[in-house]
Write an enzyme that holds these catalytic residues in place. Structure first.
Site, PDB file in Angstrom:
ATOM      1  N   ARG A  91     -23.609  18.998   5.883  1.00  0.00           N
ATOM      2  CA  ARG A  91     -23.688  17.541   5.871  1.00  0.00           C
ATOM      3  C   ARG A  91     -25.030  17.121   5.260  1.00  0.00           C
ATOM      4  O   ARG A  91     -26.070  17.272   5.890  1.00  0.00           O
ATOM      5  CB  ARG A  91     -23.541  16.953   7.275  1.00  0.00           C
ATOM      6  CG  ARG A  91     -23.725  15.431   7.286  1.00  0.00           C
ATOM      7  CD  ARG A  91     -23.138  14.744   8.498  1.00  0.00           C
ATOM      8  NE  ARG A  91     -23.828  15.039   9.730  1.00  0.00           N
ATOM      9  CZ  ARG A  91     -23.623  14.375  10.885  1.00  0.00           C
ATOM     10  NH1 ARG A  91     -22.730  13.383  10.923  1.00  0.00           N
ATOM     11  NH2 ARG A  91     -24.269  14.714  11.976  1.00  0.00           N
TER      12      ARG A  91
ATOM     13  N   ASP B  67     -28.224  12.877  18.903  1.00  0.00           N
ATOM     14  CA  ASP B  67     -28.755  12.892  17.551  1.00  0.00           C
ATOM     15  C   ASP B  67     -29.108  11.470  17.148  1.00  0.00           C
ATOM     16  O   ASP B  67     -29.184  10.572  17.987  1.00  0.00           O
ATOM     17  CB  ASP B  67     -27.784  13.567  16.575  1.00  0.00           C
ATOM     18  CG  ASP B  67     -26.466  12.812  16.401  1.00  0.00           C
ATOM     19  OD1 ASP B  67     -26.362  11.649  16.837  1.00  0.00           O
ATOM     20  OD2 ASP B  67     -25.540  13.385  15.805  1.00  0.00           O
TER      21      ASP B  67
END
Length: 531
Positions: A162, A445
């Site tokens: 990612r 996150d």
């Protein structure tokens, strides 16, 4: 190389990633695509302003023919991506790389974005770890003496990288004196360093694409793939990408996004936490109908979230693509009661996703892999996926996607305190170089911090009253920041509190949550504070 400059320090082995081929690709991508990237970011700002003025998101009239055309499909699943019933996510540090590949998950989302921080050492060091992993040489010994290495008694997870979102710059690599795109840097470094090696192993360079808001942004990624494949002599269509539908505008363009990427598409993912952040961000000034309650009370079964996931599965399977479910962020603890409750909740969540037609889902910790796998295996059996289940019974309208007002729940002082505490704790870790942080038995996150500070901003600017009657004011937020930071200091100790990044984290959270003007992404001003 003429026109490109690397301003970050060159540590040991960095030359294995920052090769002439990689830097040349970055230079070409920047010159050919960066002007369009900046134009698309400006389009985002214009749409946000229109929504603030009363406009509503809707399915696009100009792309109705794409949605109506039943003849097109995305490319068939690529090698290593046929079965995705359980995927593990995490940053690309050395220990996590080994643990994720050994976890028993089918796929590892190697995260250079929300679970990472863009410290220069992480940007390049993560690519080195991926290179070593693909070559099978990666090892790690902890300060305590524990040794980690790749297992040879089971298949390793397929790597899907990612990169950073379109909005994030890379200030350590300049082209013609201009900061480059973090997205294109991450993409080019991985493709040039590891792409051919993945192909030689029988798989390929695969990506998860974050934070997109339109099919035009997907078109930009597709053009990057075409340039990268042509520049490196990689067959067209070898790259595959799964798009995270984690912004509110993208939910109205799912089919168009798949269409733009169709020869490179590997499906869509329900990025639930960033999706809620995007709802708040886009409709933050539109009054009480758009105010979400405490974030932990917004489950996947509330009407607007249910509509979003049902539409995602329907859209993917209609076009022959994988539909991947959301994150189970729980981290197993030493408390058996906490574990029992959490495992039951995760099992229910994954069972619901499998029953709805998803082909797999995410976990944040190796200890949750089995629970997720078992929930999907109960539905899939030996089949690799259920793409053939087209969910023709689903018919989601724009009004259903926009039905935030029917979300049950309250705004409480406990929820406000939690947003402050978690936001400050996460930012302190982020500024120190950690993007995935265990807080209260959850792996948090950047999406967590975004929701936290955005809710505080929205509640204050809309004059929201808490369940106990208190109004959310600047004075209340400042007092609770004082109290929550004092509680953190007491827990971690004065020495650790004074020696860490706590003061910067507090200042950043305070500035973002109490600013008159909303800042689109907290990672932008936080990145400015990084060396």
């Amino acid at each position: 190389m003429a026109g490109i400059e690397v301003t970050g320090p060159l540590h040991e082995r960095f030359d294995e990633v920052l090769t002439p081929t990689a830097l040349g690709l970055i230079e070409r991508l920047h010159r050919e695509l960066n002007p369009r990237r900046l134009e698309l970011l400006q389009r985002r700002a214009e749409r946000t302003a229109a929504i603030a003025g009363g406009a509503q998101l809707d399915f696009l009239a100009e792309t109705a023919d794409v949605r109506a055309d039943d003849s097109w499909r995305v490319a068939p699943p690529a090698p290593g991506l046929e079965d995705r019933r359980v995927e593990i996510t995490g940053p690309t540090d050395r220990k996590m790389t080994i643990n994720a590949l050994n976890s028993g998950a089918k796929v590892w989302l190697a995260d250079q974005e929300d679970a990472n921080t863009p410290l220069w050492e992480n940007v390049v060091g993560g690519q080195l770890n991926l290179l070593d992993a693909v070559e099978g040489t990666i090892e790690f010994t902890s300060p305590e003496g524990k040794h980690y290495a790749l297992r040879d008694d089971q298949p390793l997870a397929t790597i899907v990288v990612r990169p950073r979102g379109w909005h994030l710059p890379e200030k350590h690599i300049l082209v013609d004196g201009e900061a480059t795109s973090g997205s294109l840097v991450d993409f080019a470094l991985y493709l040039a360093t590891t792409g051919q090696k993945q192909i030689d192993r029988g798989q390929g360079p695969y990506f998860y694409l974050p934070k997109m808001e339109s099919h035009l942004e997907a078109r930009l990624w597709n053009d990057a793939f075409l340039i990268g494949q042509e520049a490196l002599g990689i067959p067209r269509g070898t790259i595959r990408a799964t798009v995270l539908i984690e912004t509110y505008p993208a939910a109205f363009e799912m089919e168009e996004i798949l269409y733009e990427l169709r020869e490179h598409s590997a499906g869509l993912n329900a990025g639930r936490w960033d999706y809620m952040f995007s709802v708040i961000k886009n409709y933050r000034t539109r009054g009480s109908d758009w105010v979400l309650p405490d974030r932990n009370s917004v489950t996947m079964t509330v009407p607007f979230m249910r509509a979003y996931t049902e539409l995602l599965v329907r859209t993917c399977h209609k076009r022959g693509a994988h539909a991947i479910g959301g994150m189970a962020a729980f981290i197993p603890s030493r408390d058996p009661e906490i574990n029992a409750a959490a495992f039951a909740k995760v099992q229910d969540d994954k069972t619901r996703e499998a029953g709805d037609g998803f082909d797999g889902s995410w976990v944040a910790h190796p200890g949750m892999v089995e629970t997720c796998r078992d929930a999907f295996t109960a539905v899939l059996g030996n089949r690799p996926n259920q793409i053939d289940r087209t969910r023709d019974d689903v018919d989601v309208t724009a009004a259903q996607l926009l039905d935030v007002a029917s979300t049950p729940g309250e705004v409480t002082e406990a929820g406000l305190r939690s947003n402050i505490s978690v936001g400050v704790q996460y930012l302190a870790a982020w500024l120190g170089g950690l993007g995935a942080v265990g807080i209260n038995n959850l792996m948090e996150d950047a999406a967590t911090a975004e929701i936290s500070r955005s809710q505080v901003w929205q509640w204050r600017h809309n004059g929201v009253k808490l369940a106990d009657g208190q109004q959310v004011t600047r004075e209340l937020v400042e007092r609770l920041i004082d109290e929550e930071c004092a509680a953190i200091e007491q827990r971690v100790g004065a020495e650790a509190f004074g020696g860490g990044h706590w003061a910067e984290a507090r200042a950043t959270f305070t500035d973002l949550s109490l600013a008159d003007e909303y800042v689109d992404f907290l990672t932008l001003p936080a990145y400015d504070r990084m060396p």
